[in-house]
Every structure is written in C-alpha cells, then in structure tokens.
Design an enzyme around this catalytic site. Sequence first.
Site, mmCIF file in Angstrom:
data_model
loop_
_atom_site.group_PDB
_atom_site.id
_atom_site.type_symbol
_atom_site.label_atom_id
_atom_site.label_comp_id
_atom_site.label_asym_id
_atom_site.label_seq_id
_atom_site.Cartn_x
_atom_site.Cartn_y
_atom_site.Cartn_z
ATOM 1 N N ASP A 1 0.854 -1.185 0.000
ATOM 2 C CA ASP A 1 0.000 0.000 0.000
ATOM 3 C C ASP A 1 0.892 1.238 0.000
ATOM 4 O O ASP A 1 1.919 1.284 0.704
ATOM 5 C CB ASP A 1 -0.909 0.008 1.240
ATOM 6 C CG ASP A 1 -1.832 1.200 1.281
ATOM 7 O OD1 ASP A 1 -2.906 1.135 0.643
ATOM 8 O OD2 ASP A 1 -1.479 2.208 1.930
ATOM 9 N N ASN B 1 -2.764 13.096 -2.968
ATOM 10 C CA ASN B 1 -3.906 13.527 -3.798
ATOM 11 C C ASN B 1 -4.384 14.898 -3.364
ATOM 12 O O ASN B 1 -4.679 15.761 -4.196
ATOM 13 C CB ASN B 1 -5.053 12.522 -3.680
ATOM 14 C CG ASN B 1 -5.006 11.471 -4.780
ATOM 15 O OD1 ASN B 1 -4.419 11.692 -5.821
ATOM 16 N ND2 ASN B 1 -5.624 10.310 -4.536
ATOM 17 N N ASP C 1 -2.666 9.928 -9.946
ATOM 18 C CA ASP C 1 -2.702 8.862 -10.956
ATOM 19 C C ASP C 1 -1.293 8.533 -11.440
ATOM 20 O O ASP C 1 -0.959 7.361 -11.674
ATOM 21 C CB ASP C 1 -3.571 9.292 -12.139
ATOM 22 C CG ASP C 1 -5.061 9.338 -11.785
ATOM 23 O OD1 ASP C 1 -5.419 8.771 -10.730
ATOM 24 O OD2 ASP C 1 -5.843 9.925 -12.554
ATOM 25 N N GLU D 1 -5.021 2.404 -3.735
ATOM 26 C CA GLU D 1 -3.566 2.484 -3.835
ATOM 27 C C GLU D 1 -2.901 1.188 -3.389
ATOM 28 O O GLU D 1 -1.695 1.157 -3.117
ATOM 29 C CB GLU D 1 -3.036 3.649 -2.998
ATOM 30 C CG GLU D 1 -3.228 3.506 -1.487
ATOM 31 C CD GLU D 1 -4.578 4.008 -1.014
ATOM 32 O OE1 GLU D 1 -4.731 4.285 0.170
ATOM 33 O OE2 GLU D 1 -5.516 4.139 -1.848
#
Length: 565
Positions: free
Chosen positions: A424, A432, A441, A467
């Site tokens: 992760d 973000n 992204d 993620e």
Amino acid sequence: MSPLVWYDLFLFVLLSGVYVYVFATVRITNLHKVYFLFHGLMMLWPFCQFASTLTHDPGLQLFYVTLSFVAVSLLGSGWLLLTIFITGEGEQLGHKKSFLLFIPAIIGAVGVTLNPWNWFVTPLEGGYVERSYGPWFWVVMVILVSYFVTSLFILFRALYSSRTSSMIKNQVKVTLWGIFVLAVFATIDALLNVVLRAYIPFIIPGLTSLGIFLSDLFFVYVIKRYNVFDLVSIAHEDVINTIPYGILVLDENEMIIELNKASRSFMDLHVGDSFDMEAFLGSVRVEGSRQKFLEAYKQENNTLSQIEVILERDNSIRHYIMQSSPIVDAARAPIGHILTFQDVSQERFYVKEMNRQNETLQERNHALDRIRLELSEANRKLEELALTDSLTNCYNRRYLTQHLNHEVITNIQYKMPFSLILLDIDHFKAINDRYGHVIGDEVLQRTAQAVKESIRSTDILTRYGGEEFMVYLPHTEHDVANQIAERVRLSVESNRIAVDHEIDQVSITISIGILSIEDFELEHVPDNPEGYLIQLFAAVDKALYQAKQNGRNRIEFAEFERGVV
C-alpha cells in the site's frame, strides 16, 4: 353402254381409293412410296394402250387413252421425284416443294382429261384406236421433256459433285442409262406414230411401252445392286441420324463417306469433303494435348483417342468431346476413322457455374473467418479490459481471484509453496490532496511500473484496490518472498516523481505485508476455494496493517490462522 360397265368402273375407283389410302398411310419409307407410285404409272400406259384396242365403244376407247396419257403426264413428276431420292437429296424436299413439283403434271393431266374442243385428241374412223393429236398433246410433251431435263440436270450435278459418294454416283450412272433408253424409244414412238403419221400407212405399237419397260429394268438393277430398298440399311441410316452425337465416317484418305444430321448442325461439311484433322484442330481451341491426340489418331494400331474441342459459331461457344476410333478390315489393317462429337456444353456450363459459386462461397468463408478473427480479437480485448486495470495496465482483483481459485488448489494438492505480497502506498491521500488527482494517478502508474521491474516474469501483479497492489509469487517460500518484497520496497522508495510547481520531487514509500504457504502438513485441499482465498487475503491484509502501524515503509509477515473452510 351397259350400266354394269359403269358399276364395275365405280368399284374400280373405290378400290383405287382404298389402295391410295393404304399406300399413303402404310409405314414404309418415302423412297418405297415414290418407286411404287412411279412403277404403277408406268404400268398404266401399256395396259391402257392394250385395253383401248379391245373395245369398239368410242367412249371406253377415249377413257383408256385419256387414262394412259394421264399416267404419262404424272410419270414425268414421278420420274423427277425418284431421281431426287436416288441422288440422296430427298431430305431437302419438304411437303411444299413436293406439291409444287406435281403442279405441271397435274395441269397436263387435267387438260388431257377435259380435252376441251378436242385440243388433246380427235377420233379417226369413228374411234380412238386411230386418232390425231392436238396442241395439248404437245403441251404434255413439253411438260414431260421439262421433267426429264430437270432430272438430267440433277443426275449430272450429283455425278460430277465432289460431295456425292461413290455409291450414289454408280446409281446415277445406271439411272442415266434408263433415261436414255426411255427417251430414245419415246422419241421414236412420237416421230413414227405422230410426226410421220401421214407418211406411214400403219401404227407401230408398243414403242413407248417397251422403252418404259427397259428403263424400269435399269431402275430395278439400281435397287437390287445397291440395296436402295434394304430396310436394314435404311434403318441403319435412320438410327445414325437420330443419334444426338455428331458422327463422321472417314476413309483412309480422310474423305467423308458418311455423316449424320447432328454433325451438320455445327460443321459445314458434306459427303465427299476432305477432313484434315490437323488443320481442324489448329482452327479450334482444345482442352488437352493436341499433339498427343494427333499421334494417337495417326497410329495404325486399334486405339481410341479423345480430346475436347471448343467451337465458336453464331456468337455461341460449344464444347464437344471428340473421339476417334479407327476402322479396320478383316486383316486388321486401318481403312478409315469414325469420329464422334458429344456436345458437353451444358455440363461445362454447370461445372463453370459450380466453380464460380464455390469461389463465391470461399470468398464468403474467408470473409467470415476474418470477421471471426476480428470478433475473437475484440473479445480478447474486451476480456483484457474486463480483467485489466486501465490506469496502471496491471491485472485487476477480479483476474487475481479467478486465477487463484484454481492455482491455490493445485499448489496445495501438489504441495508447491506460494506467497502473496500486499503493498500500500504510504500517505497516498495526502498526495492527492496536495498535488491533485493527476499527480495521484501518475504516482499509481509509476509505482506499478517500479513493482513490475522488481518482480519476476512468472509473478503476477494486480491492482488490488485504490492504492493497494497485490503480487502472487508461485513456487516461492518465505525467504525468497522476503527478498522480492525488499527489492520492491527499495525500488519504489528510490522512484522520485517530479511535480511542475514544486521544487522538490515527490518521494513514495510503501508498506508491505507477506503471506507464505509452505508447511503442507497442516494444509489440506479446501472444499470451498473462494472461502479459502478470503482467508488468505484477510491474513496478508492484516500483515499490511501491522506494517502501517509499525511505522510504514516496512515489511511484515502474516501468520495464517487456519479455520474451517
């Protein structure tokens, strides 16, 4: 005159009518009918000439004289008709031409019968035994001479024509002698008994009758010598003409001695023509070896050869199978050839049409194959899209689940170790929030790329969700899984991502949980593979959670708690 005489005459007329009916309808050849008609007319002349001398009744004498000259008038047309059949030109004579041929004779016979104003004959000494002839007699003579001249023209034309067979030429020669004999005796009769009648005190009877008899002997000789009335020969000719194949019979010099009607429909040839096989094959298209056929055709041994020829005539193309069969004599020496032409145009058309339809069908099959391949490729791409994450180009969780359903059962059944790595991205939400989803992204893409470069080709990388990424390591034990996980962690940590409006680059770290299944003494094949996978995923997820709790950017191993599956 006694009424009984007219009664007998009436019966004679009735019997004659029955004879004509049977004669016209009986199933004999036209040549037979023509000859018997001709022969009957010849018989009437001497009979009537004799009968006219047996009675003193002028009426009966006139009747016999009239009947004899009616027979003579019609005799010329019968002679011409018989000549046409003897020369082999009877096939060209239809009903209309036959009727026109008899018109002059009928006109002469009608004038003789009516005898208007005694233009034909006048009695002398109270009867017709002694008689004088008028102008209509000479009309009848002119008609007869016209018939004989026309017959002579037809006979000489057949005699000197290259298309006439040798047998017919021999028949014509004998027939010419018959005409000559009749003409000589009839001329003598007319000269002595008509022209010079005033200078000769008595009538010389029977000259024309003798000429008729002698000429008939010539006809009988022709009929017997050349089997003109032979039913077998006539039937043979009829059979040949009814065969739908073209037939040519050649002698040793390649001269046509016989051909049937079917051959004339596509070849302008006649009896007596020369047929050069090599020139013929050079003038048409052929299917097959022209040289090979010619060699077989010229061989002296008894061999059958064939070739397909293509004739173009009247804006149409016809296909024929030409077969050549040699004719040999009793000593097996070749004396000619029989050529047959079988029309196979319809068969070739069907074959060509079938080939065209087969080509069309093949083109459609190829088109269907292309469509099938395109559909297969489209289905493959759709399946790939359904099992692949579009952002990172990794497999998705659905693919991983489908793959492991079978793979894990196989591993446990055959006791092959395997491992799962669940990683992760640390603090991904903060990235973000700070840099936006576009940078987020890119972080996901770069992380996936770094992981791919760090694992083996047999390992399977999937985007597990958000993620999180999971790696399936087949045939991998605890220690090897740890080495691969550490390599992955370092690769991601060293992967810096530049941000346009930031001076520093974004640094990414990951937390990793590992689950290894290698002790199979405690493992058994689960009855519920999907439930077993859920337990595996839960165990490795718990290890990942521990890595995050213990400070992130680290690796933790899971302890698999086996339950009832």
